[in-house]
Design a protein around this motif. Structure first.
Motif, PDB file in Angstrom:
ATOM      1  N   ASP A  52      87.049  29.469  -8.761  1.00 36.86           N
ATOM      2  CA  ASP A  52      87.456  28.689  -7.594  1.00 36.86           C
ATOM      3  C   ASP A  52      86.288  27.867  -7.054  1.00 36.86           C
ATOM      4  N   ILE A  53      86.602  26.681  -6.578  1.00 39.57           N
ATOM      5  CA  ILE A  53      85.606  25.820  -5.953  1.00 39.57           C
ATOM      6  C   ILE A  53      85.700  26.057  -4.450  1.00 39.57           C
ATOM      7  N   ARG A  55      83.731  25.691  -0.726  1.00 41.92           N
ATOM      8  CA  ARG A  55      82.681  24.997   0.031  1.00 41.92           C
ATOM      9  C   ARG A  55      82.856  25.281   1.528  1.00 41.92           C
ATOM     10  N   LYS A  57      83.123  24.109   5.381  1.00 43.82           N
ATOM     11  CA  LYS A  57      83.557  22.993   6.224  1.00 43.82           C
ATOM     12  C   LYS A  57      82.968  23.232   7.608  1.00 43.82           C
ATOM     13  N   GLN A  69      84.951  28.562   5.395  1.00 39.19           N
ATOM     14  CA  GLN A  69      85.027  28.271   3.973  1.00 39.19           C
ATOM     15  C   GLN A  69      86.415  27.767   3.604  1.00 39.19           C
ATOM     16  N   TYR A  70      86.425  26.798   2.645  1.00 39.33           N
ATOM     17  CA  TYR A  70      87.677  26.233   2.161  1.00 39.33           C
ATOM     18  C   TYR A  70      87.700  26.304   0.638  1.00 39.33           C
ATOM     19  N   ASN A  71      88.809  26.803   0.082  1.00 35.94           N
ATOM     20  CA  ASN A  71      88.973  26.905  -1.362  1.00 35.94           C
ATOM     21  C   ASN A  71      89.656  25.634  -1.847  1.00 35.94           C
ATOM     22  N   TYR A  72      88.889  24.744  -2.477  1.00 38.55           N
ATOM     23  CA  TYR A  72      89.429  23.474  -2.955  1.00 38.55           C
ATOM     24  C   TYR A  72      90.355  23.654  -4.157  1.00 38.55           C
ATOM     25  N   SER A  73      90.166  24.715  -4.919  1.00 45.13           N
ATOM     26  CA  SER A  73      91.007  24.957  -6.091  1.00 45.13           C
ATOM     27  C   SER A  73      92.436  25.306  -5.681  1.00 45.13           C
ATOM     28  N   GLY A  75      93.498  25.038  -2.318  1.00 45.37           N
ATOM     29  CA  GLY A  75      93.890  24.294  -1.122  1.00 45.37           C
ATOM     30  C   GLY A  75      94.144  25.198   0.072  1.00 45.37           C
ATOM     31  N   TRP A  77      92.379  27.873   3.296  1.00 43.92           N
ATOM     32  CA  TRP A  77      91.232  28.289   4.066  1.00 43.92           C
ATOM     33  C   TRP A  77      90.894  29.731   3.750  1.00 43.92           C
TER      34      TRP A  77
END
Length: 84
Positions: A52-53, A55, A57, A69-73, A75, A77
């Motif tokens: 998982d990506i 990052r 916020k 933190q937000y999981n971009y993979s 979508g 929180w």
């Protein structure tokens, strides 16, 4: 003279013998295969992220900075907002 001849003969045999023991003949076959390049049209269908990506916020409310933190993979929180 006879001793020198025997010594040279034994040394010659000792030096030549290991070459014949370790010298092996191997036969390898090589064949050509045609590799077709893949088109990049559906590259997203073929390759996916391995992990998982995730990052951080940041946001500012009334001068206070918060992070989450937000999981971009996926979508989504992760956790809740934390003041820093």
């Amino acid at each position: 003279m006879k001793k020198v001849f025997i010594l040279v003969s034994l040394l010659g045999i000792a030096l030549i013998q290991p070459i014949h023991i370790f010298a092996e003949t191997t036969h390898a076959s090589v064949s050509e295969t045609e590799v077709k390049p893949q088109s990049n049209d559906n590259i997203e269908d073929q390759v996916g992220p391995q992990k998982d990506i995730i990052r951080w916020k940041f946001k500012t409310i009334k001068g206070h900075i918060y992070k989450r933190q937000y999981n971009y993979s996926k979508g989504k929180w992760i956790g809740s907002w934390k003041a820093i």
